[in-house]
Write a protein that holds these residues in place. Sequence first.
Motif, PDB file in Angstrom:
ATOM      1  N   ILE A  20      20.990   2.989  -8.110  1.00  0.00           N
ATOM      2  CA  ILE A  20      21.493   3.411  -9.420  1.00  0.00           C
ATOM      3  C   ILE A  20      22.171   4.773  -9.310  1.00  0.00           C
ATOM      4  CG2 ILE A  20      20.756   4.129 -11.730  1.00  0.00           C
ATOM      5  CD1 ILE A  20      18.701   1.834 -11.593  1.00  0.00           C
ATOM      6  N   LYS A  24      25.993   5.585 -10.274  1.00  0.00           N
ATOM      7  CA  LYS A  24      26.353   6.672 -11.199  1.00  0.00           C
ATOM      8  C   LYS A  24      27.393   7.593 -10.573  1.00  0.00           C
ATOM      9  CE  LYS A  24      22.129   7.026 -13.944  1.00  0.00           C
ATOM     10  NZ  LYS A  24      20.949   7.830 -14.268  1.00  0.00           N
ATOM     11  N   SER A  89      30.461   0.290 -16.205  1.00  0.00           N
ATOM     12  CA  SER A  89      29.280   0.662 -15.429  1.00  0.00           C
ATOM     13  C   SER A  89      28.456   1.719 -16.158  1.00  0.00           C
ATOM     14  CB  SER A  89      29.657   1.120 -14.023  1.00  0.00           C
ATOM     15  OG  SER A  89      30.480   2.250 -14.065  1.00  0.00           O
ATOM     16  N   LYS A  90      29.114   2.587 -16.930  1.00  0.00           N
ATOM     17  CA  LYS A  90      28.368   3.560 -17.732  1.00  0.00           C
ATOM     18  C   LYS A  90      27.509   2.837 -18.770  1.00  0.00           C
ATOM     19  CE  LYS A  90      28.847   7.613 -20.632  1.00  0.00           C
ATOM     20  NZ  LYS A  90      29.743   8.603 -21.234  1.00  0.00           N
ATOM     21  N   LEU A  93      24.573   1.116 -17.031  1.00  0.00           N
ATOM     22  CA  LEU A  93      23.517   2.027 -16.605  1.00  0.00           C
ATOM     23  C   LEU A  93      22.739   2.604 -17.787  1.00  0.00           C
ATOM     24  CD1 LEU A  93      25.420   3.852 -13.747  1.00  0.00           C
ATOM     25  CD2 LEU A  93      23.483   2.285 -13.494  1.00  0.00           C
ATOM     26  N   GLU A  94      23.437   2.903 -18.879  1.00  0.00           N
ATOM     27  CA  GLU A  94      22.755   3.487 -20.034  1.00  0.00           C
ATOM     28  C   GLU A  94      21.850   2.486 -20.740  1.00  0.00           C
ATOM     29  OE1 GLU A  94      25.597   5.263 -22.681  1.00  0.00           O
ATOM     30  OE2 GLU A  94      25.997   6.929 -21.320  1.00  0.00           O
ATOM     31  N   LYS A  96      21.053  -0.716 -19.519  1.00  0.00           N
ATOM     32  CA  LYS A  96      20.516  -1.738 -18.606  1.00  0.00           C
ATOM     33  C   LYS A  96      21.077  -3.120 -18.961  1.00  0.00           C
ATOM     34  CE  LYS A  96      17.550   1.285 -16.872  1.00  0.00           C
ATOM     35  NZ  LYS A  96      18.243   2.531 -16.811  1.00  0.00           N
ATOM     36  N   LEU A 101      27.466  -4.751 -16.405  1.00  0.00           N
ATOM     37  CA  LEU A 101      27.508  -4.577 -14.952  1.00  0.00           C
ATOM     38  C   LEU A 101      28.393  -5.638 -14.318  1.00  0.00           C
ATOM     39  CD1 LEU A 101      26.491  -2.986 -12.501  1.00  0.00           C
ATOM     40  CD2 LEU A 101      24.575  -4.590 -12.386  1.00  0.00           C
TER      41      LEU A 101
END
Length: 143
Positions: A20, A24, A89-90, A93-94, A96, A101
């Motif tokens: 991860i 990032k 992708s942000k 990641l924020e 899930k 993704l």
Amino acid sequence: MENLSPQEDPNFITFDSLCIQHLKSTRKWTKFLSVIGIIFLVFMAIIAGLFSVQYFNNNGSLLHMLPIVVLALIYIFPIHCLWQFSAYSKIALEYKDTGSLEKSMKFLKHFYAFMGILLIGTIILYLIAGIGMFTAGRMLNPF
């Protein structure tokens, strides 16, 4: 069909904290590169506009600005792909979010496919130019 837990499913991937962190970091760099690319495109548009005004006033040919326009058109798609990869992708990641993704990876795939095709095209153009120069040189000086 039996129910498998996510760890037993062969199509399931888990991301550890290091993975991860790498994603990032990659997201930040792709955003930086896409912003620089957008700035570069704006400068190319300004230069093309200045050339077109200059040549229009001098009754010259607009063919002189053709390379700038072609480069800008080629450059738009990879910048768009990098920007979209960074944005999705942000979100992934924020929140899930697996769907985001997946979209981000799709844009990364498009970016690399485009760059690969562009590289193949460039190599082919260099080969054609090299053969053409060799042939022209032999025709002008046969010995």
